[in-house]
Motif scaffolding. Structure first.
Motif, PDB file in Angstrom:
ATOM      1  N   GLY A 330      -1.812   5.584   8.385  1.00  0.00           N
ATOM      2  CA  GLY A 330      -1.180   4.916   7.185  1.00  0.00           C
ATOM      3  C   GLY A 330      -2.320   3.351   7.245  1.00  0.00           C
ATOM      4  O   GLY A 330      -1.181   2.757   5.773  1.00  0.00           O
ATOM      5  N   ARG A 331      -3.257   4.508   7.092  1.00  0.00           N
ATOM      6  CA  ARG A 331      -4.082   2.944   5.901  1.00  0.00           C
ATOM      7  C   ARG A 331      -4.262   3.489   4.669  1.00  0.00           C
ATOM      8  O   ARG A 331      -4.097   4.204   4.387  1.00  0.00           O
ATOM      9  CB  ARG A 331      -5.424   3.237   6.553  1.00  0.00           C
ATOM     10  CG  ARG A 331      -5.738   2.729   7.892  1.00  0.00           C
ATOM     11  CD  ARG A 331      -7.461   2.485   8.549  1.00  0.00           C
ATOM     12  NE  ARG A 331      -7.907   4.089   8.658  1.00  0.00           N
ATOM     13  CZ  ARG A 331      -8.960   5.130   8.987  1.00  0.00           C
ATOM     14  NH1 ARG A 331      -9.721   3.651   8.524  1.00  0.00           N
ATOM     15  NH2 ARG A 331      -8.571   5.182   9.071  1.00  0.00           N
ATOM     16  N   ALA A 332      -3.997   2.305   4.105  1.00  0.00           N
ATOM     17  CA  ALA A 332      -4.675   2.306   2.340  1.00  0.00           C
ATOM     18  C   ALA A 332      -5.214   2.952   1.858  1.00  0.00           C
ATOM     19  O   ALA A 332      -6.481   2.429   2.296  1.00  0.00           O
ATOM     20  CB  ALA A 332      -4.431   0.991   1.197  1.00  0.00           C
ATOM     21  N   VAL A 333      -5.616   3.710   1.319  1.00  0.00           N
ATOM     22  CA  VAL A 333      -6.635   4.679   0.856  1.00  0.00           C
ATOM     23  C   VAL A 333      -6.882   4.748  -0.623  1.00  0.00           C
ATOM     24  O   VAL A 333      -5.626   4.801  -1.658  1.00  0.00           O
ATOM     25  CB  VAL A 333      -7.006   6.207   0.481  1.00  0.00           C
ATOM     26  CG1 VAL A 333      -8.401   6.447   0.172  1.00  0.00           C
ATOM     27  CG2 VAL A 333      -7.092   6.256   2.478  1.00  0.00           C
ATOM     28  N   GLY A 352      -6.023  -2.454   7.740  1.00  0.00           N
ATOM     29  CA  GLY A 352      -4.323  -2.470   8.263  1.00  0.00           C
ATOM     30  C   GLY A 352      -4.034  -1.371   7.706  1.00  0.00           C
ATOM     31  O   GLY A 352      -4.305  -0.629   6.893  1.00  0.00           O
ATOM     32  N   ARG A 353      -2.748  -0.885   8.788  1.00  0.00           N
ATOM     33  CA  ARG A 353      -1.367  -0.040   7.884  1.00  0.00           C
ATOM     34  C   ARG A 353      -0.514  -0.645   7.018  1.00  0.00           C
ATOM     35  O   ARG A 353      -0.070  -1.626   7.560  1.00  0.00           O
ATOM     36  CB  ARG A 353      -1.614   0.487   9.732  1.00  0.00           C
ATOM     37  CG  ARG A 353      -2.611   1.073  10.007  1.00  0.00           C
ATOM     38  CD  ARG A 353      -2.485   2.407  11.697  1.00  0.00           C
ATOM     39  NE  ARG A 353      -3.101   2.165  11.898  1.00  0.00           N
ATOM     40  CZ  ARG A 353      -3.401   3.471  12.921  1.00  0.00           C
ATOM     41  NH1 ARG A 353      -2.431   3.580  13.744  1.00  0.00           N
ATOM     42  NH2 ARG A 353      -4.208   3.447  13.883  1.00  0.00           N
ATOM     43  N   TYR A 354      -0.143   0.513   6.417  1.00  0.00           N
ATOM     44  CA  TYR A 354       1.045  -0.124   5.814  1.00  0.00           C
ATOM     45  C   TYR A 354       2.012   0.489   6.472  1.00  0.00           C
ATOM     46  O   TYR A 354       2.709   1.041   7.581  1.00  0.00           O
ATOM     47  CB  TYR A 354       1.411   0.925   5.085  1.00  0.00           C
ATOM     48  CG  TYR A 354       2.497   1.175   4.038  1.00  0.00           C
ATOM     49  CD1 TYR A 354       2.706  -0.275   3.181  1.00  0.00           C
ATOM     50  CD2 TYR A 354       3.192   2.407   3.957  1.00  0.00           C
ATOM     51  CE1 TYR A 354       4.163  -0.012   2.300  1.00  0.00           C
ATOM     52  CE2 TYR A 354       4.725   2.425   3.358  1.00  0.00           C
ATOM     53  CZ  TYR A 354       4.503   1.345   2.653  1.00  0.00           C
ATOM     54  OH  TYR A 354       6.098   1.657   2.049  1.00  0.00           O
ATOM     55  N   ALA A 355       2.899  -0.792   5.925  1.00  0.00           N
ATOM     56  CA  ALA A 355       4.007  -1.145   7.266  1.00  0.00           C
ATOM     57  C   ALA A 355       5.701  -1.244   5.993  1.00  0.00           C
ATOM     58  O   ALA A 355       5.650  -1.381   5.697  1.00  0.00           O
ATOM     59  CB  ALA A 355       3.885  -2.122   7.505  1.00  0.00           C
ATOM     60  N   ALA A 356       6.158   0.305   6.042  1.00  0.00           N
ATOM     61  CA  ALA A 356       6.825   0.208   5.418  1.00  0.00           C
ATOM     62  C   ALA A 356       8.553  -0.870   4.689  1.00  0.00           C
ATOM     63  O   ALA A 356       8.875  -0.547   3.983  1.00  0.00           O
ATOM     64  CB  ALA A 356       8.045   1.135   5.016  1.00  0.00           C
ATOM     65  N   ASP A 357       7.900  -1.432   6.587  1.00  0.00           N
ATOM     66  CA  ASP A 357       9.599  -2.492   6.393  1.00  0.00           C
ATOM     67  C   ASP A 357       8.768  -4.274   6.610  1.00  0.00           C
ATOM     68  O   ASP A 357       9.132  -4.589   7.522  1.00  0.00           O
ATOM     69  CB  ASP A 357      10.008  -1.858   7.888  1.00  0.00           C
ATOM     70  CG  ASP A 357      11.190  -0.828   7.246  1.00  0.00           C
ATOM     71  OD1 ASP A 357      11.275  -1.093   5.926  1.00  0.00           O
ATOM     72  OD2 ASP A 357      11.030   0.070   8.173  1.00  0.00           O
ATOM     73  N   LEU A 365      -3.181  -6.036   1.842  1.00  0.00           N
ATOM     74  CA  LEU A 365      -3.197  -4.745   2.958  1.00  0.00           C
ATOM     75  C   LEU A 365      -5.108  -4.557   2.066  1.00  0.00           C
ATOM     76  O   LEU A 365      -5.869  -4.888   2.880  1.00  0.00           O
ATOM     77  CB  LEU A 365      -2.770  -4.019   2.846  1.00  0.00           C
ATOM     78  CG  LEU A 365      -2.626  -2.608   3.388  1.00  0.00           C
ATOM     79  CD1 LEU A 365      -2.458  -3.589   4.835  1.00  0.00           C
ATOM     80  CD2 LEU A 365      -1.321  -1.570   3.561  1.00  0.00           C
ATOM     81  N   LEU A 366      -4.595  -5.362   0.821  1.00  0.00           N
ATOM     82  CA  LEU A 366      -6.367  -4.381   0.339  1.00  0.00           C
ATOM     83  C   LEU A 366      -7.573  -5.653   0.326  1.00  0.00           C
ATOM     84  O   LEU A 366      -8.523  -5.492  -0.591  1.00  0.00           O
ATOM     85  CB  LEU A 366      -6.636  -4.382  -1.411  1.00  0.00           C
ATOM     86  CG  LEU A 366      -5.136  -3.224  -1.655  1.00  0.00           C
ATOM     87  CD1 LEU A 366      -4.063  -2.850  -3.493  1.00  0.00           C
ATOM     88  CD2 LEU A 366      -5.495  -2.417  -0.717  1.00  0.00           C
ATOM     89  N   ASP A 367      -6.812  -6.848   0.851  1.00  0.00           N
ATOM     90  CA  ASP A 367      -7.896  -8.030   1.021  1.00  0.00           C
ATOM     91  C   ASP A 367      -9.744  -7.304   1.971  1.00  0.00           C
ATOM     92  O   ASP A 367     -10.450  -8.152   2.583  1.00  0.00           O
ATOM     93  CB  ASP A 367      -7.499  -8.721   1.083  1.00  0.00           C
ATOM     94  CG  ASP A 367      -7.083  -9.536  -0.103  1.00  0.00           C
ATOM     95  OD1 ASP A 367      -7.304  -8.949  -0.728  1.00  0.00           O
ATOM     96  OD2 ASP A 367      -6.073 -10.709   0.411  1.00  0.00           O
ATOM     97  N   SER A 368      -8.945  -6.821   3.164  1.00  0.00           N
ATOM     98  CA  SER A 368      -9.582  -6.054   3.864  1.00  0.00           C
ATOM     99  C   SER A 368      -9.771  -4.806   4.459  1.00  0.00           C
ATOM    100  O   SER A 368      -9.037  -3.847   4.442  1.00  0.00           O
ATOM    101  CB  SER A 368     -10.156  -6.848   5.699  1.00  0.00           C
ATOM    102  OG  SER A 368      -8.628  -6.790   5.424  1.00  0.00           O
TER     103      SER A 368
END
Ligand code: FEO
Ligand code: CA
Ligand code: CA
Length: 650
Positions: A330-333, A352-357, A365-368
């Motif tokens: 679930g991490r953003a790539v 961090g991992r993407y959380a749909a809710d 999320l794209l800051d670290s």
């Protein structure tokens, strides 16, 4: 072979070569809507414009249309059974007024509410059935076309208009009857220009490298420029990428620092001449201002008042695009190319991992996370090298003081790590189900040519002349190629991969017996692949950007105007789907979720007569799309539909 939609009893059934199931698309869109609506999942298939099929899946196969031939016509040509119509051209209002004036006499303030020039990357964000938002990059300007009298005389007002014609459009679009229209007025309509306030976040924000007289905190910059390709995130935001930002700056003393050289900053830049009336583009007087460009900016098209954010964790390069997917956990790539001869391919993996809710969780999320650069080994393996302060020699002994510095000087860090110099990495596309990654390497006049001066482009980007290697096997690389890789375990979050070359472009008719130029295309010939995108059904769309100066030379004489092709990555078959008008580049492609409406951008029709400094004869090469009576050529977004209402590409 045809690509067809079929209904399966078992919704888990899907052909290995297929694209995503309707369910996965629906799920993704519902997630996006949940983000928008604060967790209220109102979406239905009909609302999102998807067919109401229980357990449907889509079989992707070879392109099903009849190829269009090479063309020199002053038109967008699509296959029989398809229709292409202009939707949104430079100067068209984003909402109610002001109207475009064909003599280019619109003022700078009007340009701020109109389509910018030279459309590039683009993404469709759904609002409902056949209704949504288009976010569209406006990469650069040809000031010969943009102003009455071109650049003569050159004035502060013209600089303001040029800056207003850069950036991004967000427009609302909807199908009415048989035609897509721009919805006017629209509460979503928005222009982001070279003067729009944009927050800076991530590890380099607030660092000494980003502080300027105008922004002593180093946390907010005016504008985004040279917005080339793009990305879209699972949480419903748009990523716009700053490519050749260096061209807007001028170091008037001519005393260029090594760091400025590494990013191509010089005296005069590319001739935009902004520095003559906007001092922050004087790289000698304001050396940190250029450190505030070359980033990926994130914006939320659904929230017209939310400030865009430059995400420094993704590195500072000449960003082509920012193709985004999720790791298995679930991490953003985010995959990114640095488009210059002998530059590198990068990947960012979020911490961090993407959380749909949980929209607020995804927002930053794209800051670290970790930025990596690719090494392609000759044995077909590859590795992602972490660009992390303190690791791999990125230390004070080698001139790096912090992660902020490593990110501001991403290219120098990648040099030190021994990444593989590539043949101009342009767009990157991830297959929707296999997660296989494809990247266009458009061409490289400095590959393998003599003299082989250095393999380390440490102070002068593009000046290295590395020998050929297995990943970049032709020198000079006239026609370009498409490389692909599969991450270990099929996981985009992995740190190793295996790679091969999907296709070497070329013209086998013109260059029979010349292995360096004949290529190995199974299907229609093309060169200089640039735009690249997998649609939701697994078809790979390839767009070309053959430079005007080489398009009509011997190497390309039989290829015709720039074009877009469809590729079946399973069989390798490639068919020409569209040809653009003379002097254009085809760049930017997206579809509605049902795959039945495609949007394509035509950039810089009419080049070279339209080139930056030349106000003369803007109609000599092309008058697309308005025709000879109207005047100057205009970049534009085109809508393509199949006359029978079917899936684009079938
Ligand atoms: Fe803006 Fe590399 O194309
Ligand atoms: Ca490009
Ligand atoms: Ca290009």
């Amino acid at each position: 072979m045809r690509r067809e939609v079929s209904v399966q009893d078992d919704d888990t059934v899907s052909n290995p070569s297929t694209g995503r199931t309707f369910e996965s698309i629906l799920e993704a869109n519902i997630s996006r809507r949940r983000v928008l609506q604060g967790g209220i999942g109102l979406a239905t298939a009909a609302f999102l414009g998807l067919p109401l099929l229980e357990g449907a899946s889509v079989k992707a196969a070879a392109p099903g249309f009849k190829s269009v031939p090479p063309s020199k016509a002053d038109a967008v040509v699509v296959p029989a059974g398809y229709t292409a119509k202009v939707l949104y051209a430079w100067g068209d209002p984003i909402s109610n007024g002001p109207a475009f004036k064909q003599d280019a006499s619109n003022a700078a303030w009007e340009q701020e509410h109109q389509a910018g020039m030279h459309h590039d990357g683009m993404h469709f964000f759904p609002l409902g059935a056949n209704w949504g938002l288009l976010a569209i990059n406006h990469e650069y300007t040809d000031d010969g076309l943009l102003h009455v009298g071109g650049m003569v005389p050159w004035t502060a007002d013209k600089v303001k208009k040029s800056q207003a014609a850069h950036g991004v459009s967000v427009i609302e679009v909807r199908l009415e009857g048989k035609d897509w229209i721009v919805v006017r007025p629209s509460a979503f309509a928005r222009r982001i220009t070279a003067n729009t306030p944009i927050a800076i976040s991530g590890p380099a924000a607030g660092s000494a490298f980003l502080k300027t007289a105008g922004d002593p905190a180093g946390t907010r910059v005016l504008g985004t420029i040279n917005n080339c390709a793009h990305g879209s995130t699972p949480w419903g935001t748009y990523l716009t990428c700053e490519e050749n930002f260096n061209g807007y700056f001028s170091n008037e003393t001519g005393t260029i620092t090594n760091d400025q050289k590494r990013y191509g900053i010089n005296k005069g830049g590319f001739g935009y001449r902004w520095h003559e009336f906007d001092e922050r583009f004087r790289a000698d007087l304001h050396p940190n201002e250029s450190n505030r460009f070359g980033w990926v900016a994130e914006l939320d098209p659904y929230s017209p008042y939310r400030e865009p954010v430059k995400r420094t964790a993704l590195g500072r390069i000449k960003h082509e695009g920012a193709e985004t997917t999720l790791a298995k956990d679930g991490r953003a790539v985010v995959y990114m190319g640095d488009d210059e001869r002998n530059e590198y391919i990068y990947k960012f993996v979020s911490a961090g991992r993407y959380a749909a809710d949980n929209p607020s969780h995804n927002r930053d999320l794209l800051d670290s996370g970790t930025l990596y650069v690719a090494r392609f080994n000759d044995d077909g393996s590859g590795a992602w090298l972490p660009i992390v302060y303190g690791q791999g020699g990125l230390t004070s002994a080698n001139g790096f003081s912090s992660q902020a510095e490593v990110l501001v000087r991403t290219r120098q860090a990648a040099d030190l790590l021994g990444a593989t110099m590539m043949d101009r990495p342009e767009w990157i596309a991830v297959h929707p189900t296999t997660k296989e990654v494809y990247c266009t390497l458009t061409n490289n006049s400095n590959r393998g040519t003599t003299p082989v001066s250095t393999n380390t482009p440490s102070t002068s980007a593009g000046s290295a002349r590395p020998p050929v290697d297995k990943a970049n096997p032709r020198g000079p690389n006239t026609y370009g190629h498409i490389i692909r890789w599969r991450e270990a375990g099929g996981d985009p979050g992995a740190t190793t991969f295996v790679w091969d070359i999907f296709v070497l472009a070329g013209d086998a008719d013109l260059n029979a017996g010349n292995a360096a130029k004949s290529g190995n295309i199974k299907g229609d010939k093309f060169g200089s692949p640039d735009g690249l995108w997998f649609d939701y059904y697994g078809m790979l769309w390839i767009q070309t950007d053959i430079s005007t100066s080489t398009l009509n030379s011997g190497d390309y004489a039989q290829i015709g105007n720039n074009m877009m092709l469809a590729a079946d990555t399973a069989s390798g078959e490639i068919r020409r789907f569209l040809t653009g008008p003379p002097g254009c580049e085809v760049t930017g492609v997206t579809t509605t979720a049902d795959g039945k409406t495609m949007f394509v951008n035509i950039q810089h029709p009419g080049e070279p007569a339209s080139e930056r400094n030349d106000p003369a004869k803007p109609t000599a090469v092309s008058t697309w799309p308005d025709g000879p009576a109207a005047g100057r050529p205009r970049a534009a977004t085109v809508v393509i539909r199949k006359d029978d209402g079917g899936l684009i590409g079938t």
